[in-house]
Each structure stands twice: as structure tokens, then as C-alpha cells.
Design an enzyme around this catalytic site. Structure first.
Site: not given
Ligand code: EPU
Length: 339
Positions: A167, A239, A335
Site C-alpha cells: 500500500r 480499509s 491507509e
Molecule cells: N478479521 C476479523 N474481524 C474483522 C475483520 C477481519 O477478525 O472485523 C480477520 C478475518 O477473519 C481474517 C483476517 O482478519 O482472518 C483478515 O481479514 P480479510 O481477509 O478481510 O482481509 P484484511 O487483512 O482485513 C486486506 C486488505 C483488503 C483486501 C483484503 C483481501 C489491507 C489494509 N486490506 O484486508 O484491502 O481486500 O486483505 O486481500 O491490506 C483496501 O485496501 O481497501 C482493502 C479492502
């Protein structure tokens, strides 16, 4: 000199996905590169700050903007080159990202399907090196063309010059506020290898469909629609925080305290933590300060439930940061670009 209309006291409500009701002193809608070069010579705008807006999907506008907003509307997308290994596709900065991804697939060029449905424009994609479900844009990037705001000069940036990170890029650091990206060229390898191992995607894919780029595209769309709010319905900027990366030593200490912490080991031995999990664990999911709220299906996304200001979103973000720091000793970093 190429013409553009100089608009005054211009509402930015429709130009930012949080839906903040702020105004710009001036605005110009830009459809050609020559107009951007001409801006640098425009005496009416001398000394005024510039704000480049593509889809406005990665900015928090906290107040009226005392300068000129550049509304990027440069369109065009075409296959410009091809060799044994790859096809090269150039797109104008104002092209809608998701429509562009869908178009590349319709032309039978897979490679961007994991990045389906990300809001915003092609020109904004390199700035924060958008990424999702196991792919970052930087991996499909060839070069971009940008215009330096101060001089109106055109410059090309290859992948190295963009210095992509998680990012992150040159345009968020040293280059911040200095350039307007006008077009981006992608390199899509002819030998396509699917990226379908991200748990959410693997779960949705029908068995055997993982070698089909359209099926991956559809799965990504389904997962995003289930978890992430549509900004047209509920204002947001995706995010709100980056997933923090901590040292192995800090991770060991955290893991001892919180055995369930969600983490991803990095190639350099550090650990990336799921910020959404940390925020969720602090009990913030669904909570709000005025119209500014934490999304109830993904705690990493802050939303405008109606009438929130950018300042309220930042106030909410600060309260979350304090709690996460107090409980886990981890610092969260925003972000989106906050103005
Ligand atoms: N989780 C929770 N509670 C929540 C949210 C997440 O426990 O409220 C846990 C989920 O269960 C999972 C882990 O955290 O085990 C990761 O969650 P998720 O797969 O939704 O991905 P993320 O790390 O929260 C990142 C990116 C997203 C992208 C997804 C999929 C960043 C800052 N965000 O989110 O990007 O779509 O992975 O690759 O890296 C964005 O940048 O705007 C964005 C949406």
C-alpha cells in the site's frame, strides 16, 4: 493553449467515496494530457494548491479545499504491444479500475482478476499499489506517464522508480503532491498462473474452477460484496488502516498474550497482523461516533452512516488507534491520504 473551464466554489460530494460535503475553491475537469501541462502556465492558478482526484476512493477530505481540484477524466484503453511472453495494455488515468479489469478479461487477457471491484481509477492504482486476495498491482505494472504539476513536464516512471511497497509507492512519499499520473501501462503475462489460495476465495470457488480467471473474478466480486460496503450506499474508503508489520520478537510476545492473533509471516521474517482482527478484538465493530462508524462486517473499514465529517472519521480513527495501542502495543497507520 488547450482549453478547460475553470469552475469555482465546486462541490466535491460526488468526487469522494466517503461522501463528505466539502467544496473546492476551484476545479477543472481534465480530459487530455495537454490540458494538464497547460495548467502549470495558467496565471489564474499561480501559487494555488492542487488536489488530484480520480475516484476519490482513498482520501479523507476534512475541510473545504482552498485550491484547485483536478478532476481526472482521461479515458482510453488499448493494447499497445505484445511479445512472446506478455501483452502490454495502456489505460488512461481516468478509466474506472473495475471496468478496466473486466475489459482486460473480456479481451482474453487474464492477470488482474484478483483486483476486481476495487473502487477508484486506473491513475490512482499505482499511488497506493492496490492489492487484494494475493495480488498487488505492482506485479502487473510496466510503466506510467505522469506530468509534473509545477513545470508541466512529462515524465515516465518504470517499476523501480515507482518503488512499490505494501500500500505504498514513491507517489505517497517523496513524490507526494508533485505529479499527476496520466496513463498506466500493464504487463499481463501470456502464461497465466491463477492466484486462488486466499482462504476467502478458495471457499467460494467451485471445485475445479481455480484455473479459470473469470471464475476467480466472480469469486472476488462475491467476497467483496459480502464483506465490504458499497460506497454508493454507505460512504467509505475501503480499509482505513494498513495491516501493521511487526518484528518476530514483538510477534512472539504478542502471541503469548493473544494466542488467536491473526498473522501472516513475511519473507523477511517479520509478521503482518490483520488490523481488522485487532480492532474487532477491541470491541469496535459496529460502534460509532456521530455518523462515523466502524463497519459491522469488516472492522478495518470506517463508514459514513450519514452526515459524518472527515474530522469525525479521524476522531473515530484516533480512538481506535489508542485502544489498539493500549491493548496490543501495536501502532496502526491510516491507509487513505488525509487532507
Ligand atoms: N478479521 C476479523 N474481524 C474483522 C475483520 C477481519 O477478525 O472485523 C480477520 C478475518 O477473519 C481474517 C483476517 O482478519 O482472518 C483478515 O481479514 P480479510 O481477509 O478481510 O482481509 P484484511 O487483512 O482485513 C486486506 C486488505 C483488503 C483486501 C483484503 C483481501 C489491507 C489494509 N486490506 O484486508 O484491502 O481486500 O486483505 O486481500 O491490506 C483496501 O485496501 O481497501 C482493502 C479492502
Amino acid at each position: 493553449m488547450p482549453e478547460y473551464e475553470l469552475l469555482s466554489d465546486y462541490p466535491l460530494l460526488a468526487h469522494n467515496t466517503f461522501g463528505f460535503d466539502v467544496r473546492a475553491k476551484h476545479a477543472v475537469r481534465l480530459t487530455e494530457e495537454a490540458q494538464i501541462a497547460a495548467l502549470a502556465q495558467d496565471e489564474r492558478l499561480k501559487g494555488q494548491a492542487r488536489l488530484v482526484l480520480g475516484g476519490g476512493s482513498n482520501v479523507v477530505l476534512t475541510k473545504d479545499f482552498d485550491g484547485v481540484a483536478l478532476l481526472m477524466d482521461l479515458r482510453d484503453r488499448r493494447i499497445i504491444d505484445e511479445d512472446d511472453e506478455a501483452v502490454y495494455i495502456e489505460a488512461g488515468a481516468g478509466e474506472n479500475w473495475h471496468e478496466f479489469v473486466a475489459w482486460t478479461l473480456s479481451q482474453s487477457f487474464p492477470g488482474l482478476e484478483n483486483l476486481a471491484l476495487i473502487p477508484g481509477t486506473v491513475g490512482a492504482a499505482p499511488i497506493q499499489n492496490i492489492g487484494a486476495y494475493g495480488l498487488e498491482m505492482g506485479e502487473r505494472f510496466e510503466r506510467l506517464r505522469a506530468i509534473e504539476l509545477l513545470t508541466g513536464e512529462t515524465r515516465e516512471f518504470d517499476r523501480e522508480a515507482c518503488a512499490f511497497g505494501y500500500r505504498d509507492s514513491f507517489f505517497k512519499r517523496e513524490g507526494r503532491g508533485r505529479f499527476v499520473i496520466v496513463s498506466v501501462t500493464f504487463r499481463l503475462p501470456k502464461k497465466w498462473t491463477p492466484r486462488a489460495d486466499y482462504a476467502d476465495i478458495a471457499r467460494v470457488l467451485e471445485s475445479g474452477a481455480a484455473d479459470n480467471s473469470q471464475a476467480i473474478f466472480d469469486a472476488v466480486v462475491a467476497v467483496r460484496q459480502a464483506k465490504l460496503p458499497d460506497w454508493r450506499v454507505l460512504g467509505n474508503a475501503g480499509s482505513f488502516f494498513k495491516n501493521p508489520v511487526i518484528s518476530a520478537a514483538a510477534f512472539d510476545a504478542l502471541k503469548a498474550q493473544e494466542p488467536e492473533v491473526v498473522s501472516y509471516k513475511q519473507p523477511d521474517g517479520q509478521f503482518k497482523l490483520a488490523a481488522g482482527w485487532l480492532i474487532d478484538r477491541c470491541g469496535w465493530k459496529g460502534r460509532s461516533i456521530g455518523g462515523a462508524a466502524v463497519h459491522d462486517r469488516q472492522a478495518l473499514v470506517l463508514v459514513n452512516r450519514g452526515g459524518a465529517s472527515g474530522a469525525q472519521i479521524l476522531e473515530l480513527a484516533d480512538a481506535i488507534k489508542r485502544d489498539v495501542h493500549a491493548r496490543f502495543g501495536v501502532d496502526l497507520e491510516a491507509e487513505p491520504v488525509c487532507l
